[in-house]
Enzyme design. Structure first.
Site, short mmCIF file in Angstrom:
data_model
loop_
_atom_site.label_atom_id
_atom_site.label_comp_id
_atom_site.label_asym_id
_atom_site.label_seq_id
_atom_site.Cartn_x
_atom_site.Cartn_y
_atom_site.Cartn_z
N HIS A 337 0.81 -1.21 0.20
CA HIS A 337 -0.15 0.24 0.10
C HIS A 337 0.92 1.03 0.21
O HIS A 337 1.98 1.66 1.27
CB HIS A 337 -0.33 0.28 1.33
CG HIS A 337 -1.72 -1.16 1.14
ND1 HIS A 337 -2.32 -2.35 2.39
CD2 HIS A 337 -2.73 -1.42 0.42
CE1 HIS A 337 -3.45 -2.73 1.69
NE2 HIS A 337 -3.60 -2.51 0.91
N GLU A 340 1.48 3.34 2.86
CA GLU A 340 2.49 2.71 4.05
C GLU A 340 4.03 2.94 4.00
O GLU A 340 4.47 2.02 3.62
CB GLU A 340 1.97 1.44 4.10
CG GLU A 340 0.29 2.00 4.57
CD GLU A 340 -0.68 0.36 4.55
OE1 GLU A 340 0.12 -0.67 4.82
OE2 GLU A 340 -2.21 0.47 4.61
N HIS A 475 3.42 -3.59 6.45
CA HIS A 475 2.46 -2.87 6.90
C HIS A 475 1.67 -1.52 7.37
O HIS A 475 2.97 -1.66 8.40
CB HIS A 475 0.91 -3.09 6.77
CG HIS A 475 0.42 -4.08 5.25
ND1 HIS A 475 -0.83 -4.31 4.51
CD2 HIS A 475 1.37 -4.76 4.67
CE1 HIS A 475 -0.42 -4.60 3.19
NE2 HIS A 475 0.35 -5.90 3.29
N GLU A 568 1.78 -5.46 10.97
CA GLU A 568 1.09 -3.95 10.95
C GLU A 568 2.28 -2.12 11.71
O GLU A 568 2.31 -3.08 12.84
CB GLU A 568 0.25 -3.60 11.21
CG GLU A 568 -0.44 -4.14 10.81
CD GLU A 568 -1.07 -3.57 9.59
OE1 GLU A 568 -0.86 -3.01 9.38
OE2 GLU A 568 -2.11 -4.51 8.09
#
Length: 711
Positions: A337, A340, A475, A568
């Site tokens: 993404h 990110e 991410h 994350e």
């Protein structure tokens, strides 16, 4: 461009554009043109006479400008002499509302509709839960009867405030945002002064939001030094509430009298390049690392993005460019993404760090580079990143740049191999008829008109070309490690615990990263958005969080030998540059420790007993685990396992199957588990015939009898 009044220009530029005695509009226009050579901000000038305007309660407006509800009548500055470019350049970094450096106790408000809409929820880009009215709503919202609402931040130290960024309320059910506000400052939270227009001396009223998600930046007419800053909404969307999310731009100032506790310093002892790198800068940095460490690095491209930007990979090993027998392949992928951005910078920092420490002789790094082959893909979605980079770390919002240039979410773009596997399992076809590993691409996915991004195709071909064993997909936007399966087994279920046959291994891998990440292990940190993952050790099954069909993690597990998790990294998807040193320190040990987990389990070589040559594509099956792996082209394999005793079977076409016991201990491995397979008589015959050899008479007669029996 979005025009803004002159009072929101940086003071240095306002002073340069101030009309001198005798200057008219043409002279000021000419001065602005000259400033274009020295400033990145291009300014259009419009001179009008100053006059006092009293803004009364606004009537309902029609689209595209949403109606607003006004608080008490406010006085605004009418001198709209300058139109700013859309992109204002903030002079100070964020104070840390979004990144959580500002704690909940530093945020106050005049009132709140509920606890879930309290001041602690007034953080830029904070995300609400699915339900309104719970503990995790998406903004600070004042009570409806609060006629003079305010939202306050205590910086705890003397601070030079230079700007404010605001958003509306994040909600799928309501539309609430502030359309204008004032700003006040204090050193003791009792005596306050306002931000004033230099031209009129009146309180500045700042234009805020026209939708709930787009961040709007306002620079102060003149920076103010204080401890407290207060935002006072003046108008908001008609029919809505006074709700906002905010970030404060602020620079620390010296405290010569030591009246306040010393502010924590974000930093790292490693002399690395701590800044955000666009495509050109990233390519330059990778080239510099390669030139600094030519014997252990190689830069290569696996393909191109939709806009033609190359997907560069940094390979790091003592023998770059070749797969060494018995040496596992590992990878990190970031930037799937594009908005990110932290993962991208962490991988650029990691390659610098590994190069530097290898040259210094660090034993841990030296062992990593001599025992495995590391591949770092810092930007899988370079098109999306360039979009986000142009907006800037604080203004990109929550979603801009997430998708590739075609509007495809790359983490939903891999082939769904879960569904055909689960259907075959329900029909009792696995593993005898349908394999439990290396599932082929569905026919629809290989068609020329299939909706498959070029970035996705490039990564799939990369996966098929190199026998990866371990991977992590980096991410941002949360602090948690999620592991496969990412897709729920029950069709249309939004979330459901869906473990793989290797659930123990995946939980171990996830726990290793979470357990060595400083931010995840901070007992005092608050949840990022609407879930407290610390209650479960900061790890979660991906499908039990939210279903993701077509994820890279699931595809990697079912199409290749590679075990992959999603990390994350931070609540803030695109942290400011000044936070990169601390983020590197938060993740440095975790990045290294996770790579070292490739030694967990068993490894070995499957060879032909007669020739001692390795057997490619031999299947390694572990009793009790319904997922097999295969050998690489040299016959070597790696099977990640947790400690225990296992019965392991090696099989290959044309060979007798061999089963043996292999023990995995808590000692650092991997434990050797080699196999020698013997060819079957049928295979030997095939090879003789293929070589043109004559079949012995007795064997020929035997074959003829067998054919006669079949007839």
């Amino acid at each position: 461009m979005l025009p803004l009044p002159a009072q929101y220009l940086p003071f240095s530029l306002m002073r340069k554009l101030r009309p001198e005695p005798g200057e008219g509009e043409k002279e000021v226009q000419a001065k602005a043109l000259r400033l274009r050579g020295t400033s990145e901000q291009h300014v259009r000038i419009r001179i009008i006479k100053k006059k006092k305007i009293i803004m009364k309660k606004r009537k309902k407006l029609t689209r595209p400008t949403p109606p607003v509800t006004a608080g008490p009548p406010v006085t605004t500055n009418p001198a709209k002499a300058l139109d700013l470019p859309e992109k204002q350049e903030p002079g100070c970094p964020p104070l840390g509302l979004e990144s959580l450096r500002v704690t909940d106790s530093q945020l106050e408000a005049s009132s709140s509709q509920s606890f879930g809409l309290g001041p602690h929820r007034g953080r830029l880009n904070i995300q609400s839960g699915l339900e309104d009215g719970d503990l995790y709503d998406g903004a600070w919202c004042a009570e409806e009867q609060d006629s003079e609402p305010w939202f306050q931040v205590d910086a705890r130290h003397p601070t030079r405030f230079s700007g404010v960024i605001t958003q509306g309320r994040n909600s799928i059910w309501r539309y609430d945002w502030v359309t204008s506000y004032k700003v006040q400052f204090s050193n003791d939270s009792r005596t306050w002064w306002g931000s004033r227009n230099r031209s009129s001396g009146m309180d500045a009223v700042f234009p805020a939001n026209s939708d709930p998600e787009t961040p709007v930046l306002n620079l102060l007419p003149e920076p103010q030094v204080a401890r407290f800053i207060r935002l006072l909404p003046q108008t908001w969307l008609q029919g809505g509430a006074s709700c906002l999310r905010a970030e404060i731009l602020a620079c620390p100032v010296s405290d010569p009298n030591s009246l306040f506790p010393e502010a924590p310093v974000l930093g790292s002892p490693d002399p690395l390049d701590f800044r955000h790198h666009n495509y050109k800068a990233m390519r330059k940095l990778m080239k510099e690392v390669n030139e600094q460490c030519p014997n252990i690095t190689r830069v290569y491209s696996i393909g191109k993005s939709h806009q033609g930007l190359k997907l560069y990979v940094m390979e790091m090993s003592d023998q770059p460019g070749e797969h060494e027998l018995g040496e596992p392949e590992v990878r990190y992928v970031a930037g799937m993404h594009g908005n990110e951005a932290l993962g991208r910078e962490l991988l650029l920092l990691l390659m610098q760090f590994l190069c530097r420490e290898f040259l210094r002789g660090d034993p841990r790094v030296t062992r990593l580079l001599t025992e495995m082959r590391i591949h770092l893909l810092p930007s899988m979605n370079p098109d999306g990143y360039e979009t986000a980079f142009r907006r800037g770390s604080e203004l990109v919002g929550w979603a801009e740049g997430r998708w590739n240039q075609q509007g495809i979410d790359l983490n939903h773009n891999f082939a769904d191999l879960n569904t055909p596997l689960w259907e075959a399992e329900d029909d009792g076809l696995v593993p005898d008829t349908v394999p439990n590993h290396h599932l082929p691409l569905p026919t629809y996915y290989t068609l020329p008109n299939a909706t498959v991004a070029p970035e996705t195709r490039a990564v799939i071909q990369w996966m098929e070309r190199i026998p990866f064993v371990l991977s992590a997909n980096l991410h941002g936007g949360e602090l948690v490690v999620s592991y496969p399966f990412d897709m729920t087994r029950t069709p249309w279920a939004a979330r459901e615990l869906t473990p793989t046959p290797d659930d123990a291994v995946f939980r171990w891998l996830s726990t290793v990263y979470a357990g060595t990440n400083r931010a995840m292990q901070d007992p005092d940190r608050r949840p990022c958005h609407n879930q407290d993952f610390s209650l479960h050790g900061n790890v979660i099954n991906g499908a039990d969080w939210h279903t993701v069909p077509g994820s890279m993690n699931d595809f990697s597990y079912l199409h290749t030998n590679c075990f992959e998790v999603t990390v994350e990294l931070s609540c803030d998807k695109f942290p400011h540059e000044n936070e990169l040193p601390q983020e590197w320190e938060n993740n440095k040990d975790a990045l290294l420790t996770y790579l070292e987990q490739v030694r967990m389990g068993i490894a070995g070589v499957v060879r032909d007993k007669d020739t001692e040559l390795g057997i490619a594509d031999a299947v390694i099956a572990v009793d009790g685990i319904n997922h097999d792996v295969t050998t690489a082209w040299g016959g070597d394999y790696w099977r990640l396992l947790t400690p225990g005793d296992y019965m392991v079977t090696a099989s290959a076409e044309g060979y007798h199957t061999v089963t043996r016991s292999c023990r995995v201990t808590f000692e650092e491995g991997p434990m050797p588990c080699n196999f020698h397979l013997t060819k079957t008589p049928k295979q030997r015959l095939r090879e003789l015939l293929a070589a043109g050899a004559k079949v012995p008479p007795d064997l020929r007669r035997r074959l003829e009898r067998l054919r006669g029996q079949k007839d």
